[in-house]
Design a protein around this motif. Sequence first.
Motif, PDB file in Angstrom:
ATOM      1  N   ASP A   4      42.139 -59.449 -10.738  1.00 48.29           N
ATOM      2  CA  ASP A   4      43.186 -58.507 -10.347  1.00 48.29           C
ATOM      3  C   ASP A   4      42.934 -57.816  -9.010  1.00 48.29           C
ATOM      4  N   SER A   5      41.980 -58.298  -8.208  1.00 50.51           N
ATOM      5  CA  SER A   5      41.676 -57.602  -6.953  1.00 50.51           C
ATOM      6  C   SER A   5      42.894 -57.573  -6.024  1.00 50.51           C
ATOM      7  N   SER A   6      43.724 -58.617  -6.089  1.00 52.54           N
ATOM      8  CA  SER A   6      44.839 -58.666  -5.135  1.00 52.54           C
ATOM      9  C   SER A   6      45.971 -57.717  -5.510  1.00 52.54           C
ATOM     10  N   SER A   7      45.894 -57.105  -6.678  1.00 54.68           N
ATOM     11  CA  SER A   7      46.935 -56.138  -7.037  1.00 54.68           C
ATOM     12  C   SER A   7      46.586 -54.717  -6.580  1.00 54.68           C
ATOM     13  N   SER A  39      44.846 -52.731   7.345  1.00 52.07           N
ATOM     14  CA  SER A  39      45.241 -54.022   7.927  1.00 52.07           C
ATOM     15  C   SER A  39      45.591 -55.047   6.849  1.00 52.07           C
ATOM     16  N   ILE A  40      45.160 -54.807   5.608  1.00 46.39           N
ATOM     17  CA  ILE A  40      45.551 -55.738   4.541  1.00 46.39           C
ATOM     18  C   ILE A  40      46.476 -55.048   3.539  1.00 46.39           C
ATOM     19  N   GLY A  41      47.076 -53.935   3.982  1.00 45.59           N
ATOM     20  CA  GLY A  41      48.097 -53.308   3.155  1.00 45.59           C
ATOM     21  C   GLY A  41      47.575 -52.388   2.069  1.00 45.59           C
ATOM     22  N   ILE A  42      46.322 -51.959   2.161  1.00 45.80           N
ATOM     23  CA  ILE A  42      45.771 -51.028   1.174  1.00 45.80           C
ATOM     24  C   ILE A  42      45.672 -49.645   1.801  1.00 45.80           C
ATOM     25  N   SER A  43      46.261 -48.642   1.126  1.00 45.10           N
ATOM     26  CA  SER A  43      46.261 -47.274   1.649  1.00 45.10           C
ATOM     27  C   SER A  43      45.088 -46.503   1.089  1.00 45.10           C
ATOM     28  N   VAL A  44      44.380 -45.796   1.960  1.00 45.50           N
ATOM     29  CA  VAL A  44      43.364 -44.859   1.487  1.00 45.50           C
ATOM     30  C   VAL A  44      44.062 -43.543   1.188  1.00 45.50           C
ATOM     31  N   VAL A  45      43.824 -42.991   0.015  1.00 42.45           N
ATOM     32  CA  VAL A  45      44.514 -41.759  -0.361  1.00 42.45           C
ATOM     33  C   VAL A  45      43.602 -40.536  -0.303  1.00 42.45           C
ATOM     34  N   GLN A  46      42.285 -40.755  -0.321  1.00 43.84           N
ATOM     35  CA  GLN A  46      41.382 -39.606  -0.220  1.00 43.84           C
ATOM     36  C   GLN A  46      40.017 -40.066   0.259  1.00 43.84           C
ATOM     37  N   TRP A 175      37.386 -60.504  -0.628  1.00 45.89           N
ATOM     38  CA  TRP A 175      37.513 -60.338  -2.081  1.00 45.89           C
ATOM     39  C   TRP A 175      38.853 -59.693  -2.430  1.00 45.89           C
ATOM     40  N   LEU A 176      39.259 -58.693  -1.616  1.00 43.84           N
ATOM     41  CA  LEU A 176      40.504 -57.984  -1.911  1.00 43.84           C
ATOM     42  C   LEU A 176      41.729 -58.847  -1.629  1.00 43.84           C
ATOM     43  N   ARG A 177      41.689 -59.602  -0.531  1.00 39.70           N
ATOM     44  CA  ARG A 177      42.850 -60.400  -0.142  1.00 39.70           C
ATOM     45  C   ARG A 177      42.385 -61.812   0.209  1.00 39.70           C
TER      46      ARG A 177
END
Lengths: 419, 419
Positions: A4-7, A39-46, A175-177
């Motif tokens: 599920d890493s890509s989710s 750059s791969i569409g993952i937002s840091v929230v904190q 691993w993430l994407r």
Amino acid sequence: MDSDSSSITHAAILASGEELVTGRRVDTNSHFIQRRLASIGISVVQCRQVGDGIEELVRCLEELRSVAPLVITTGGLGPTEDDRMRDAVARTAGVPLEEDPAARAELERFFAERGRVASPSNLRQAQLPKGAARLPNPRGTAPGFRVGIDRTSVISLPGVPFEMRGMIDEQVLPWLRPEGGEAIREISLQVVGLPESVLGERIHRWMADPSGPEVAVTAHEAWITVTLWNRDGGPELLKETEKAIRAVLEPHCLSDGYSTLEEEVVNRLIQRGETVSTAESCTGGLAAARLTEVPGASAVFPGAVVTYSNAEKVRNLAVTESDLEQHGAVSETIARAMAEGVRQRCQTTWGIGITGIAGPEGGTPDKPVGTVHVAWSGPAGTIHRRLRLSGPRGVIRLRTAVTAWEQLRQALSVEDRGG
Amino acid sequence: MDSDSSSITHAAILASGEELVTGRRVDTNSHFIQRRLASIGISVVQCRQVGDGIEELVRCLEELRSVAPLVITTGGLGPTEDDRMRDAVARTAGVPLEEDPAARAELERFFAERGRVASPSNLRQAQLPKGAARLPNPRGTAPGFRVGIDRTSVISLPGVPFEMRGMIDEQVLPWLRPEGGEAIREISLQVVGLPESVLGERIHRWMADPSGPEVAVTAHEAWITVTLWNRDGGPELLKETEKAIRAVLEPHCLSDGYSTLEEEVVNRLIQRGETVSTAESCTGGLAAARLTEVPGASAVFPGAVVTYSNAEKVRNLAVTESDLEQHGAVSETIARAMAEGVRQRCQTTWGIGITGIAGPEGGTPDKPVGTVHVAWSGPAGTIHRRLRLSGPRGVIRLRTAVTAWEQLRQALSVEDRGG
């Protein structure tokens, strides 16, 4: 590879190290990770910076688990007593530390290659939380690891920047994407000469619209950045919103495709086959320095003068002693004479003259600190503006230099449209 | 004044703004606050950067209340929709927002002084949590405030760095330590022209000595800062260590009492009754701009020229067409002619000439990007150095400008000692 890493769409960052909370070092690692994840569409929230106390690390890991499905930690993986991230992650996961045979072999090889023997404290670095996947660190001794805690993935990386960066690019992002990631969906607009509150009112409807792209406003010392990004929608909606926002910010917004004001000025001048020169007093060369930061500026900027003293103003420019006596050096008359004088002297299409009081000394009730006269001389004549700026010396100088280029940028783009 | 502010020994920091978690800006505000609090004996135990969502702000405030008796927030006080710190603090405190009459009057005065009228969104900035003490912001429109929540004090400041910094120094530190605090026990030395590895070897013994002051090294793009601090020991040990470190860093270290290179140059010139002028090509005015950033620079810097084109070099300076043809614009001959030419032209004690290739275009196998010639002309003749710099355009320009002033600084201080 976990299925599920890509989710994963958002993440939190925990940076450990006493130097990060005592003012000895700025945490640039988190900034790097933010950009790479974006750059791969993952937002840091904190993001958090804490010392190296284990109780605090465990509490932060617990709290961040509920904030995001991915927590990346940096630091605390070294060989010394105060490196406690391994223990903190193991405790949070409710598992013991175990020696990882591959990690131990890698450590021993690292030392053998350098003609040394791994000490017991070095070997602590081969201890990983039970069940963790080891992340090799080819640039140093501390391996990283990845462990699942319920539905959260925790990735722990060393704090040494070049080790951490290599591991992010070579191991974490793939691993993430695994498919290589989506394109970046973010647009930044630079806005000059519009107060933040006026800007906020003009773009209010897009900032408040939950169905459109996210819109954020950041005020810098002499300009404002409006950033649009779009996590889920397509690029079309982003482009449409950008166009609508540009329309209400005209003419204060850089044109499409330019990332700095001076870059747009240089490129418009190149396109038009025109040139510019500057005569600066209170900005002392800052306007020239900002323009020449743009590669290729030499094609449009043959030269400039800094005339700090009155004698230099008279000697180099079309400034007369009697004008100086009658109006003072900080006046419309002198700014105009400087602009026209430098234009003639350097034989350029445009000439800019700047004279003012940047402070902290030199102000009078009549002409307080922050009083600046700028004149722009061009083929159709000379225009002038008096600015009343506030802030410390550096800010007044910066705002003046930026205003000088912004006004020219507008003149160049209006004429372009008209022609 | 709250009665127990002087018993506060640790603090947490919460910085709000989407740009701080999306990789668009590094949170340097927290670093500044860490250092200032450390100077009065208050330890920061945790820092956080978050976006501007109100739920997340409230949760962070709740969590940080249990971490430290003082929470300082930055950002989120502007006039736009996404500025939500006021609401978040009010909600955490369980109080409504109320208009503060003094804050409103201050806002209206701020706008009136600039010939504008405060808009409704500006007036949102006068809304403070009920019961909060207003912290005036003389440099901008967003007032800060201080509010007690049970046993925690929350201090909210704007995110614009120069506004926040002034409020920390003028209002927050005096409130925390009304008696003036302990003396600041921190010394920073700026070092130019010494590689970080060489510097590290020279001061290794002080960095590794657990009984002496803490010693930290921070590398910037064109200089290195060595910081010494001492929370518990007396000021004598710190002063002794500083003296010993200065001795091994000579002559690359700024003199005692100066915080920037250019400040030392301006002040030494004033003391000596001397003047300087510059003729710049590849740095395009940056050396002049850096010197004139120092208040009072006008006393020693009558003027300067930027001669980007060859025609300007010939017309303004002692540069001949035949020298340009024979040696090229980037050469020792031309740098010397520029230095001597501008010295004569501006009638100054010293003249500096700079010519080089800042890139990214313009390099050749013989003169690659980063080749820079600098010459210093003075009463005893002209000296010259060829630099071979690396890095992007901006870094090459910055290193060149810094080298120009560092060499003059050394000449001025050696002569001072000799005389």
